[in-house]
Enzyme design. Structure first.
Site, PDB file in Angstrom:
ATOM      1  N   HIS A  19      53.855  52.085 -33.179  1.00  0.00           N
ATOM      2  CA  HIS A  19      53.293  52.127 -32.084  1.00  0.00           C
ATOM      3  C   HIS A  19      52.990  53.540 -31.305  1.00  0.00           C
ATOM      4  O   HIS A  19      52.012  54.133 -31.216  1.00  0.00           O
ATOM      5  CB  HIS A  19      53.946  51.393 -30.754  1.00  0.00           C
ATOM      6  CG  HIS A  19      53.348  51.383 -29.576  1.00  0.00           C
ATOM      7  ND1 HIS A  19      52.511  50.219 -28.909  1.00  0.00           N
ATOM      8  CD2 HIS A  19      53.310  52.414 -28.621  1.00  0.00           C
ATOM      9  CE1 HIS A  19      52.283  50.864 -27.915  1.00  0.00           C
ATOM     10  NE2 HIS A  19      52.841  51.782 -27.468  1.00  0.00           N
ATOM     11  N   GLU A  20      54.185  54.234 -31.359  1.00  0.00           N
ATOM     12  CA  GLU A  20      54.188  55.840 -30.867  1.00  0.00           C
ATOM     13  C   GLU A  20      53.844  56.885 -31.786  1.00  0.00           C
ATOM     14  O   GLU A  20      52.760  57.665 -31.157  1.00  0.00           O
ATOM     15  CB  GLU A  20      55.705  56.098 -30.508  1.00  0.00           C
ATOM     16  CG  GLU A  20      56.533  55.298 -29.478  1.00  0.00           C
ATOM     17  CD  GLU A  20      55.701  55.051 -27.963  1.00  0.00           C
ATOM     18  OE1 GLU A  20      54.975  55.981 -27.803  1.00  0.00           O
ATOM     19  OE2 GLU A  20      55.911  54.195 -27.526  1.00  0.00           O
ATOM     20  N   HIS A  26      49.851  56.663 -30.939  1.00  0.00           N
ATOM     21  CA  HIS A  26      49.801  57.676 -29.797  1.00  0.00           C
ATOM     22  C   HIS A  26      49.820  59.092 -30.296  1.00  0.00           C
ATOM     23  O   HIS A  26      48.823  59.934 -29.740  1.00  0.00           O
ATOM     24  CB  HIS A  26      50.873  57.614 -28.716  1.00  0.00           C
ATOM     25  CG  HIS A  26      50.756  56.516 -27.705  1.00  0.00           C
ATOM     26  ND1 HIS A  26      49.459  56.211 -27.107  1.00  0.00           N
ATOM     27  CD2 HIS A  26      51.766  55.441 -27.373  1.00  0.00           C
ATOM     28  CE1 HIS A  26      49.705  55.139 -26.124  1.00  0.00           C
ATOM     29  NE2 HIS A  26      51.086  54.777 -26.392  1.00  0.00           N
ATOM     30  N   HIS A  36      46.371  60.060 -31.713  1.00  0.00           N
ATOM     31  CA  HIS A  36      45.305  60.060 -30.734  1.00  0.00           C
ATOM     32  C   HIS A  36      45.399  61.559 -30.208  1.00  0.00           C
ATOM     33  O   HIS A  36      44.401  62.267 -30.039  1.00  0.00           O
ATOM     34  CB  HIS A  36      45.585  58.967 -29.636  1.00  0.00           C
ATOM     35  CG  HIS A  36      44.644  58.892 -28.379  1.00  0.00           C
ATOM     36  ND1 HIS A  36      44.678  58.275 -27.512  1.00  0.00           N
ATOM     37  CD2 HIS A  36      43.103  59.394 -28.620  1.00  0.00           C
ATOM     38  CE1 HIS A  36      43.450  58.167 -26.537  1.00  0.00           C
ATOM     39  NE2 HIS A  36      42.556  58.960 -27.429  1.00  0.00           N
TER      40      HIS A  36
END
Length: 705
Positions: free
Chosen positions: A497-498, A501, A504
């Site tokens: 998940h992180e 990020h 991105h």
């Protein structure tokens, strides 16, 4: 959670500043903020930055920022896009540089000195920020460019920057009269201090509680790795021969899931859900009361009927009706599924000879028993295959297969903490995309949870691209010496998940900081879509290797993971939705009584919707940092909103029969990961997917249909 893209959070961390005498500052060490970083990749010289450097750096940063604003205001030429909008976008470089470093430090190492510094300085930065957003001459120049934009021949990115700049001034009160602006300044200062106080109280509460176990029999049921970590924590606290469990997730959650001692589970659970609600110096009830009142007053001052309306105007959801429509659509099937799971739990209690109904502190323990009974699945059977370094390499592997990028560890580079790792990310053509830090272990002074932040944003300077410095932060238990870090399935998913990020941030390519961010309910799309690869059988066989033998995870265990993946989604969805609804309920209030009873408000919000007593909201009011500290205020729903997007997005890969489809990955990078907020969020998604998202994949993934 992506802290880099949180505009509100950036404003918060910029608040560390205070007036001081020159004699207060140690002159022995040159201030590293006052010169260009000479470190590899231009990362902050963490080993040289000391607490005493922040104050003078913030002061100078604000002074320089003010001069830059004055230069824009006093420019004798007519306002143009370049001399006003671009100049404003590029102002405050030193202040941002210091703020990002302080943000990282205050999140991962919030010493008493750091916390006092933040408390002392929030009011000063709030005033500085308002001096800019409420500067009438500056706004007049911005408005002049906005009103005459047709004459400037702007491209799409420039138009978006102009639109966002103008809108930011209006939403910050630029059109208010002098009396209302003065009131707004007071409210902004009050809100910033209350948000900071709330977070510091939660941190103190997390660190204050310790469950000390001195009888070995009270450890029954706990995995050896959890016991070893508790012994290590006890030894570090001069309690050799005992075991210490804390309220940090890697300690409390395994305890609630595995500890056979029901009385100790109850004690641990009650301590966890009562954080900030103990009627002591760290109690947050009055903080919440004052905070939601100040937020409502601010919203009304700016012309909105409530604070949620003010926030949602900028999000994909647009209004409260759309948020509640989504949450209510999921609440009924999730609650029904949770009740089925409760029946399983009560059956397990009876099977074990218990003559009681499950309570909240029993849920995780007996749900684990029910999972084993249904699927012959023991999470501890999976942990040996989820060693931290292997999981990290799994995330890197997926990124390489999708985008062709690589990660190379950097050994000789300053790090935000000695335990952190650093990597250079290179594109498939060999060009550098930036630096990624990964900080895995919990420590005193570190905020709870996991997040992605940054020490430098992607930018362009003198026509050349400046690559970002990104950090991902976790709270895994640091193992005893010589022991591996074996993750749970949830923790492994958090790594992905992180990391999503981080991708991105690393892939971002915009020319102006004012268009770098995306709406709050879009920002979780890149992170949540990356989770989908974590437990795909094809990916597990690459990274899920036994930490001792190197054996690839057996197909039988993979099959169990797949079959088990939807079990427990009733509980997980309900506790999340309960927190999302609670967040919204506070911020749709049109009037707030001076004696608002926080406990009663929360209880009515939950029981009124039929929430069972065995499930508490994922975050109860007094430790609900996402909303009370800012960033996700009237926005905690964003995770499920983005899950509609990410579930639908992953279908784009599955529809091709190849979860590593290069064409789909290239479109996702081009239309979602790269352009920042240049386009409307739904336009960005439709550019990628070719259509608006469907809720069906989400319902299917969560087993709610």
């Amino acid at each position: 959670m992506n802290k880099t893209l949180m505009a509100a959070s950036l404003a918060v961390v910029l608040g560390a500043c205070s007036s001081q005498k020159k004699s207060d500052v140690a002159d022995a060490t040159p201030n590293p903020f006052f010169t260009e970083y000479t470190t590899p990749f231009g990362v902050p010289p963490f080993d040289q930055i000391k607490v005493e450097h922040y104050k003078p750096a913030f002061l100078k940063g604000m002074e320089e920022h003010k001069k830059e604003i004055d230069a824009i205001v006093n420019n004798g030429e007519e306002p143009t896009f370049e001399n006003t909008i671009v100049a404003l976008d590029r102002s405050g470089e030193l202040l941002t540089k210091v703020a990002l470093a302080f943000s990282g430090e205050s999140s991962i190492n919030a010493t008493d000195e750091i916390q006092e510094l933040a408390q002392e300085c929030y009011p000063l930065f709030s005033a500085h920020s308002d001096d800019i957003s409420l500067n009438p001459k500056l706004f007049a120049r911005v408005k002049a460019v906005y009103d005459n934009q047709a004459s400037f021949n702007l491209d799409k990115e420039q138009k978006k920057l102009l639109e966002e700049t103008y809108k930011s001034f209006v939403r910050s009160g630029a059109n208010l009269d002098a009396d209302k602006q003065a009131k707004l300044r007071e409210l902004n200062e009050q809100i910033s201090v209350l948000e900071l106080t709330f977070g510091q109280n939660v941190l103190k509460e997390n660190n204050a509680f310790k469950l000390v176990v001195d009888k070995k029999e009270d450890l029954a049921g706990l995995p050896e790795t959890v016991i070893a970590a508790a012994a290590e924590a006890a030894a570090a606290d001069s309690m050799e021969g005992k075991w210490v469990f804390t309220l940090h997730n890697p300690s409390v959650m395994p305890f609630l899931q595995y500890a056979d001692n029901r009385a100790l589970r109850e004690k641990m659970f009650n301590a966890y859900v009562c954080r900030g609600n103990n009627n002591n110096a760290n109690d947050n009830k009055d903080v919440i009361r004052k905070l939601v009142t100040a937020r409502l007053e601010k919203a009304k001052l700016l012309g909105y009927e409530d604070f949620a309306a003010y926030v949602l105007e900028e999000n994909m959801a647009k209004n409260e009706k759309n948020v509640y429509q989504l949450l209510d659509q999921l609440w009924k099937p999730a609650l029904a599924k949770a009740k089925e799971e409760l029946a399983d739990i009560n059956a397990e209690i009876k099977k074990a000879g218990g003559n009681f109904e499950a309570e909240a502190w029993d849920w995780r323990y007996y749900a684990d028993k029910a999972r084993q009974a249904k699927f012959n699945m023991d999470e501890n059977e999976v942990r040996p295959y989820l060693e931290l370094n292997h999981v990290r390499e799994g995330a890197f592997y997926v990124a390489n297969r999708l985008y062709g990028i690589t990660f190379t560890e950097l050994k000789d580079i300053p790090k935000p903490d000695p335990d952190a790792y650093a990597f250079e990310c290179k594109d498939k053509d060999g060009s550098s995309l930036g630096v990624l830090y990964m900080d895995f272990f919990t420590r005193p002074g570190k905020s709870g949870g996991a997040w992605c932040g940054g020490y430098r944003s992607q930018a362009y300077k003198d026509g050349k691209k400046v690559t970002p410095v990104v950090t991902t932060v976790f709270n895994f238990s640091k193992p005893a010496a010589g022991q591996p870090v074996l993750l749970s399935a949830d923790e492994a998913e958090t790594v992905f998940h992180e990391f999503g990020h981080a991708l991105h941030s690393l892939f971002g390519d915009v020319h102006y900081q004012g268009v770098a961010g995306v709406p709050r309910d879009f920002v979780e799309l890149p992170s949540q879509v990356d989770e989908h690869w974590a437990f795909e059988p094809e990916v597990l066989k690459v990274y899920a290797k036994h930490y001792r033998t190197g054996e690839v995870i057996p197909q039988a265990i993979v099959d169990k993971i797949v079959k088990n993946s939807k079990y427990g989604q009733g509980f997980a969805t309900v506790e999340y939705l309960a927190a999302s609804l609670l967040d919204m309920d506070y911020h749709i209030l049109k009037e707030i009584p001076a004696d608002l009873d926080i406990e009663k408000f929360e209880a009515q919000a939950m029981t009124g919707r039929g929430l069972m007593r065995q499930i508490a909201p994922r975050y109860r009011s007094t430790y609900f940092g996402h909303t009370m500290e800012g960033g996700y205020t009237a926005g905690y729903y964003s995770y499920i909103w983005a899950e509609v997007l990410d579930a639908d997005a992953f279908e784009a890969y599955k529809e091709t029969g190849d979860i590593f489809n290069q064409e789909v990955a290239a479109k996702f990078r081009k239309y979602v990961l790269t352009p920042g907020g240049i386009d409307d969020a739904m336009v960005m998604y439709k550019n990628f997917r070719g259509k608006e998202p469907s809720i069906e994949p989400l319902l299917k993934n969560r087993g709610l249909k």
